[in-house]
Design an enzyme around this catalytic site. Structure first.
Site, PDB file in Angstrom:
ATOM      1  N   HIS A  63      -8.992  -0.682  -1.975  1.00 38.36           N
ATOM      2  CA  HIS A  63      -8.791  -0.830  -3.425  1.00 38.36           C
ATOM      3  C   HIS A  63     -10.153  -0.865  -4.107  1.00 38.36           C
ATOM      4  CE1 HIS A  63      -4.438  -1.947  -4.072  1.00 38.36           C
ATOM      5  NE2 HIS A  63      -4.506  -1.749  -2.781  1.00 38.36           N
ATOM      6  N   ASP A  83       1.949   0.323  -7.596  1.00 38.84           N
ATOM      7  CA  ASP A  83       0.719  -0.383  -7.219  1.00 38.84           C
ATOM      8  C   ASP A  83       0.738  -1.817  -7.774  1.00 38.84           C
ATOM      9  OD1 ASP A  83      -1.914  -0.535  -6.217  1.00 38.84           O
ATOM     10  OD2 ASP A  83      -2.781   0.078  -8.141  1.00 38.84           O
TER      11      ASP A  83
END
Ligand code: 13P
Length: 286
Positions: A208, A82
């Protein structure tokens, strides 16, 4: 089963207006919490690490634990890098067995972002690994990355379409009003923007900064096309609360007790988020 491709999970989720939850982990116990929660609910899951976690725990160690737990269990598990700004770190992750990566070039201008992302796509696709890119700038704190409110920038739908085309990415992280970390007030998601991006962009959208977003807003975002939902902070908070409570006993000195309590607390949130994403029982479809 062996680690699976994130994209396979995400695409199937999108067809059914579900989202695959991607949980940021930090150590053995948080990995166990995510896997145990997903196994109990028979859900596919993405396990995500940031560069800071790799610095803390080591790529080889994280990969070994995740692979071992994936192989012992009968649910699809993907291992994802990530918010990685570094091409070289991504190469190391792929060599170690990661099945998808996010190259984060959002701090560069458009052309430099495209160049960086394209180079990662070229390399990763050659070995069958999927790539997430980000366009627009998601605010808040994630690892060593800090984007303040003034620098955060919502994704422009037409730019998202061009970015997806110019880079060849498989999934796209978009800025639509969420931020990393907890919120001071209630976050206002720009649902029209999600719709607008979804109308122009073919590839799955990634949400996100899902910690602290009301369930109804997350659900609506999923209905509008968000097919991967990233959760980090909402796992950290119950973890530290459980550890604090254990350590309120001044005689407590056994890491298996306080870290065990932390693991149980994280697992509860994992299960809640799996239900929110609609993926309980979904593992049977793979
Ligand atoms: P939160 O910390 O807000 O859950 O954000 C997680 C995230 O988006 C990781 O990429």
């Amino acid at each position: 089963m062996p680690l699976v491709s994130s994209l396979e999970l995400i695409k199937k989720a999108r067809e059914q207006k579900k989202a695959i939850p991607a949980f940021n982990i930090h150590n053995l116990e948080t990995i166990q919490a995510v896997v145990e929660g997903a196994v109990e609910l028979n859900s596919p899951v993405i396990i995500a690490t940031t560069p800071g976690t790799l610095k803390h725990a080591g790529i080889a160690n994280i990969t070994a634990i995740v692979k071992s737990l994936a192989e012992k269990n009968d649910i699809p598990i993907a291992l994802h890098m990530d918010h990685c700004p570094s091409f070289d770190t991504i190469v190391s992750c792929i060599q170690s067995g990661y099945t998808s990566v996010m190259i984060d070039g959002a701090h560069h201008d458009y052309d430099a972002n495209v160049e960086l992302v394209k180079s990662v796509v070229h390399m990763a696709h050659a070995v069958g690994v999927q790539v997430e890119g980000e366009i627009g700038k998601i605010g808040g704190v994630e690892d060593d990355l800090f984007v303040n409110d003034a620098d955060a920038a919502f994704t422009i739908p037409e730019e998202a379409r061009r970015f997806a085309e110019d880079t060849g990415i498989d999934t796209i992280a978009v800025a639509i009003g969420t931020a990393h970390g907890m919120y001071k007030g209630e976050p206002k998601l720009d649902f029209d923007r999600i719709k607008g991006i979804g109308n122009l962009v073919d590839i799955p959208l990634v949400l996100h900064g899902a910690s602290g977003v009301p369930d109804a807003s997350v659900r609506r975002a999923i209905d509008l096309g968000m097919a991967k939902v990233n959760i980090a902070t909402e796992l950290k908070n119950p973890m530290v609360a459980a550890i604090r409570e254990s350590l309120s006993n001044p005689d407590e000195n056994d890491p298996r007790h306080y870290m065990g309590a932390a693991r149980d607390a994280v697992k509860e949130v994992v299960k809640k988020k799996i239900r929110l994403c609609g993926t309980e029982g979904f593992a049977s479809e793979f």
